[in-house]
Design an enzyme around this catalytic site. Structure first.
Site, PDB file in Angstrom:
ATOM      1  N   CYS A 112      -2.636   2.523   6.312  1.00  0.00           N
ATOM      2  CA  CYS A 112      -2.335   1.037   7.162  1.00  0.00           C
ATOM      3  C   CYS A 112      -3.449   1.244   9.079  1.00  0.00           C
ATOM      4  O   CYS A 112      -3.046   0.794   9.359  1.00  0.00           O
ATOM      5  CB  CYS A 112      -0.563   1.541   7.672  1.00  0.00           C
ATOM      6  N   ASP A 155       0.697  -0.747  -0.051  1.00  0.00           N
ATOM      7  CA  ASP A 155       0.062   0.089  -0.012  1.00  0.00           C
ATOM      8  C   ASP A 155       0.930   0.812   0.216  1.00  0.00           C
ATOM      9  O   ASP A 155      -0.078   2.290   0.288  1.00  0.00           O
ATOM     10  CB  ASP A 155      -1.160  -0.346   0.421  1.00  0.00           C
TER      11      ASP A 155
HETATM   12  O1  DAV Z   1       7.115   0.992   0.884  1.00  0.00           O
HETATM   13  O2  DAV Z   1       7.982   2.027   2.382  1.00  0.00           O
HETATM   14  C1  DAV Z   1       5.441   1.339   3.382  1.00  0.00           C
HETATM   15  C2  DAV Z   1       4.741   0.033   4.892  1.00  0.00           C
HETATM   16  C3  DAV Z   1       2.741   0.341   4.890  1.00  0.00           C
HETATM   17  N1  DAV Z   1       2.819  -0.273   6.024  1.00  0.00           N
HETATM   18  C4  DAV Z   1       7.273   1.100   1.969  1.00  0.00           C
HETATM   19  C5  DAV Z   1       6.644   0.383   2.970  1.00  0.00           C
END
Ligand code: DAV
Length: 379
Positions: free
Chosen positions: A364, A264
């Protein structure tokens, strides 16, 4: 019968002439098939009680290198109070905003994660947090699925949500958990090194048992998109595919990401036919989405010197859709706010930078319990 069971569940279960069938056929309070139908009820995480996760090969593969020392030296301790206080303020603003938009908000329990725990195979100096329900609750239709997360520090994180899960079950939701993983040493590749860009991605987890984080999946009705990552293996995806059966199609996306964890901040469906993509991680959309429009997220406005302990700056694109038009965006993301307006969306702004430090943004920090709508195909 346990007196702690909520009275409505008790009623359903002890009245002899109410059959299981009538409980299940009640309209479910849990109903969520995609990322954009009108949001009616949501779980928002808590930051109180958050602890610095102890160092482990899983963190080497997923966390920003510049914070390695913090994890190695302070793992198992609470995060500093001033950081927690600032993040809680952001969460409070977010909750007020959601409620003002007519969304019912539920919260997990507050738990002290700065406590060691063990299983017969291993021990952990502490846990992490209940800040990111998206990581561990996969909601598909009227079913809540507990993800078998592979970080040892997150093994008991689900406990903070069990009260809510029992509540939703009592109101007709289906409630499932994957086989509890052992997380013994066989699930980790202790020789893991990040591969150079251009080579095939190497993952830190093996295929020893099914594992995934729910945040490696996004829902577009009958079509669910996922990535394999340092927390999601093929075994976990296959378990889910068989469990969901013929009503759903699972599609793998393969971003250019040398240390993937969670889809995401890479691929965020916004509305039927529209997906926000991370332009550093995608050249083009998968064939199956050839009729969809790929909207390229502009670079994040998070200052270079702002400490993000658990993610990249692409958290900017970790937005939450309230419906097909209204989108919650971080206040400082001026470029993204402008892009959303140009694309015909209605951005709603919220302060969330201090929460962002902990590895997530609006997507998230939530798990959509109920969106008005039904199962459709959008491809
Ligand atoms: O792409 O920096 C994002 C994590 C979201 N839970 C990233 C990870």
């Amino acid at each position: 019968m346990n007196t702690a069971i909520e009275s409505d569940l008790l009623e359903e279960m002890i009245v002899p002439n109410i059959s299981t069938k009538s409980v299940i056929s009640k309209p479910s309070i849990v109903n969520s098939y995609n990322e954009w139908d009108p949001l009616e009820e949501v779980i928002v995480g808590n930051i109180d009680g958050a602890a610095i996760p102890p160092w482990h090969i899983m963190l080497q593969a997923t966390m920003p290198l510049q914070h390695t020392q913090m994890y190695q030296q302070q793992g198992g301790q609470p995060y500093p109070k001033e950081l927690i206080d600032a993040a809680r303020k952001d969460l409070d603003e977010f909750v007020h905003l959601l409620e003002a938009e007519g969304v019912t908000v539920r919260r997990p329990d507050i738990v002290d994660y700065a406590k060691p725990f063990a299983t017969p195979d291993w021990n952990s100096q502490g846990g992490l947090y209940s800040a990111m329900p998206r990581d561990l609750l996969l909601i598909i239709g009227n079913e809540i699925i507990e993800a078998p997360m592979p970080w040892r520090s997150r093994y008991f994180e689900i406990n903070a949500y069990r009260k809510l899960l029992k509540h939703y079950f009592s109101l007709g939701a289906r409630w499932t958990a994957l086989p509890k993983p052992q997380l013994s040493d066989e699930i980790y590749d202790y020789t893991y090194q990040e591969e150079q860009v251009g080579k095939a991605v190497r993952y830190v987890i093996t295929e020893f048992e099914p594992v995934f984080d729910a945040a490696d999946f996004v829902r577009c009705g009958k079509d669910i998109f996922y990535q394999k990552s340092n927390v999601t293996n093929a075994f976990g995806v296959e378990w889910l595919r068989r469990h969901l059966g013929d009503n759903y199609r699972l599609h793998e996306i393969k971003p250019n990401d040398s240390h993937p964890m969670h889809i995401d901040a890479t691929f965020m469906p916004l509305a039927p036919g529209k997906v926000l993509i991370n332009p550093e991680r995608f050249d083009k959309l998968p064939e199956v989405l050839k009729n969809w429009e790929a909207l390229k997220a502009p670079a994040s406005c998070i200052p270079e010197n702002f400490d993000l302990f658990m993610s990249s700056r692409w958290l900017s694109m970790n937005i939450l859709m309230l419906d097909q038009e209204r989108v919650i965006v971080e206040k400082g993301e001026t470029a993204l706010i402008k892009s959303f307006k140009d694309w015909g969306f209605k951005p709603i702004i919220c302060n969330f930078r201090n929460f962002n430090r902990f590895g997530g943004s609006f997507h998230c920090a939530t798990a959509d319990i109920r969106r008005k709508g039904s199962l459709q195909s959008y491809l």
